[in-house]
Design an enzyme around this catalytic site. Structure first.
Site, short mmCIF file in Angstrom:
data_model
loop_
_atom_site.label_atom_id
_atom_site.label_comp_id
_atom_site.label_asym_id
_atom_site.label_seq_id
_atom_site.Cartn_x
_atom_site.Cartn_y
_atom_site.Cartn_z
N PRO A 131 0.80 -1.22 0.00
CA PRO A 131 0.00 0.00 0.00
C PRO A 131 0.84 1.28 0.00
O PRO A 131 0.46 2.28 -0.60
CB PRO A 131 -0.83 -0.13 1.29
N GLU A 244 9.87 -10.01 -17.33
CA GLU A 244 8.49 -9.55 -17.11
C GLU A 244 8.19 -8.35 -18.00
O GLU A 244 7.12 -8.27 -18.62
CB GLU A 244 8.29 -9.18 -15.64
N GLN A 338 -10.85 7.50 -31.50
CA GLN A 338 -11.40 8.74 -32.05
C GLN A 338 -11.96 8.52 -33.45
O GLN A 338 -12.98 9.11 -33.82
CB GLN A 338 -10.30 9.80 -32.09
#
Length: 381
Positions: A131, A244, A338
């Site tokens: 956290p 990774e 878009q």
């Protein structure tokens, strides 16, 4: 780089992955998106198809092919498919979790953990982020205290992919105050007393990926479940992060190619003022720019894969690939949406999902800013 036989084998593997996506992922994807978690059967099916840890030795049930191109093919096809939540769950096992269990383990540990990972009966996760600690690995505060033949683990992790489904979690924990040599990796069994899962986090995208908080309250982890020596954790993490990041780069380029293909199909059919919208100069220029950037990125990523196969992919080169391709993926999704106009905002069009799923790519696996910091430091500035 490869023989004709190698190329044929990899082509067959690509067909297997495509068939797997069509039969095992596509029919269930919307259900898993609504549930915000894939069923565990996805991993068992992937194991049965030979898609999990293909580079593991045959004695553990793996494919015995120590060639990362098989991993790259799976990342590429899933990135192209648009099923990003499922892609991350499987890539996490193949490209993130399995290297630790293949390279940082004893033979006894490999015998215990690899067979289940390969069949999909065991689902793996890795818990680094906390956290209060994001990309700064040295700031990890989760603590493991050695007591006899066990570590007592306390702390919390967040944003953990496969967090709800995971049976084994590789946890980065602090075993001494030393900023770098004080980190150790422990493999935690999800059935261990004191281990608990927090909520399955409600995300903007990757809805089928279970991303969770994990909590450790006096969890007793046997010393036998430590990866390597105490204090090796930081070096182990740094060594495996380039792969990774390359995995994310492969998926980013494949997603960009798929987004462009969907857009080209749309702009040649959709008309405005009686003319296909793709024929307007502004549309052509946008598509020309994106096609060029994607082609350049593809060449670079293919070169990075070749370097990785030779054992020459550095952390700096992986950082370059990761930030550039993922930012490109976001840019391609933004500019192509878009061109769809209002329809691009509708969930029934694949472009809308590509758009929301792309955004996390510049954040997880190391933010763009951290990637630039790695590169900048290497430049001596």
């Amino acid at each position: 780089m490869s023989t004709a036989g190698d190329a044929e084998e990899i082509a067959l593997f690509r067909e297997t992955v495509r068939h797997f996506i069509d039969t095992e992922v596509a029919p269930h994807d919307q259900e898993w998106e609504r549930a915000h978690i894939v069923d565990r059967s996805l991993f068992r099916a992937a194991g049965a198809a030979g898609l999990l840890v293909p580079n593991a030795p045959e004695r553990f049930g793996g494919g015995g092919a120590p060639d990362w191109r098989f991993n790259a093919v799976l990342d590429d096809e899933f990135g192209r498919s648009g099923y990003a939540g499922e892609a991350i769950g499987l890539a996490l096992v193949n490209d993130v979790v399995s290297p630790y269990l293949l390279e940082c383990t004893t033979e006894e540990q490999r015998e215990r953990w690899l067979p289940g990972l390969i069949t999909g009966e065991t689902i793996g996760a890795i818990a680094m982020t906390e956290p209060g600690t994001g990309s700064d690995l040295a700031g990890i505060a989760t603590r493991a205290t050695l007591e006899g033949d066990h570590y007592v683990l306390n702390g919390s992790k967040t944003f953990i992919s496969n967090g709800q489904n995971a049976d084994l979690v590789i946890v980065a924990a602090r075993t001494s105050p030393d900023r770098h040599r004080g980190l150790t990796l422990l493999v935690v069994d999800a059935n261990a007393e004191g281990f608990s899962r927090g909520r399955n986090l409600d995300k903007l995208g990757l809805l089928s990926q279970d991303t969770s908080e994990l909590h450790f309250a006096d969890v007793r982890v046997p010393v036998a479940d430590r990866l390597g020596d105490e204090g090796d954790g930081f070096l182990q993490l740094v060594r495996n992060l380039p792969q990774e990041r390359l995995s994310l780069a492969v998926m980013a380029v494949a997603a960009g190619e798929a987004i462009l293909a969907h857009t080209l199909e749309y702009v040649t059919e959709r008309k405005a003022f009686g003319t296909p919208i793709g024929s307007f100069q502004s549309s052509r220029f946008t598509l020309a720019e994106l096609a060029t950037e994607i082609s350049v990125a593809r060449v670079f990523v293919d070169d990075c894969v070749a370097r990785h196969l030779r054992g020459e992919l550095t952390a700096v080169t992986a950082a370059k690939a990761k930030w550039w391709t993922t930012e490109l993926q976001v840019r391609v999704a933004h500019r192509c949406l878009q061109l769809f106009g209002g329809y691009g905002y509708m969930r029934e069009y694949p472009i809308s999902r590509f758009y929301v799923d792309a955004r996390i790519q510049t954040i997880f696996g190391g933010t763009t800013e951290i990637m630039k910091e790695i590169i900048g430091r290497d430049l001596g500035v």
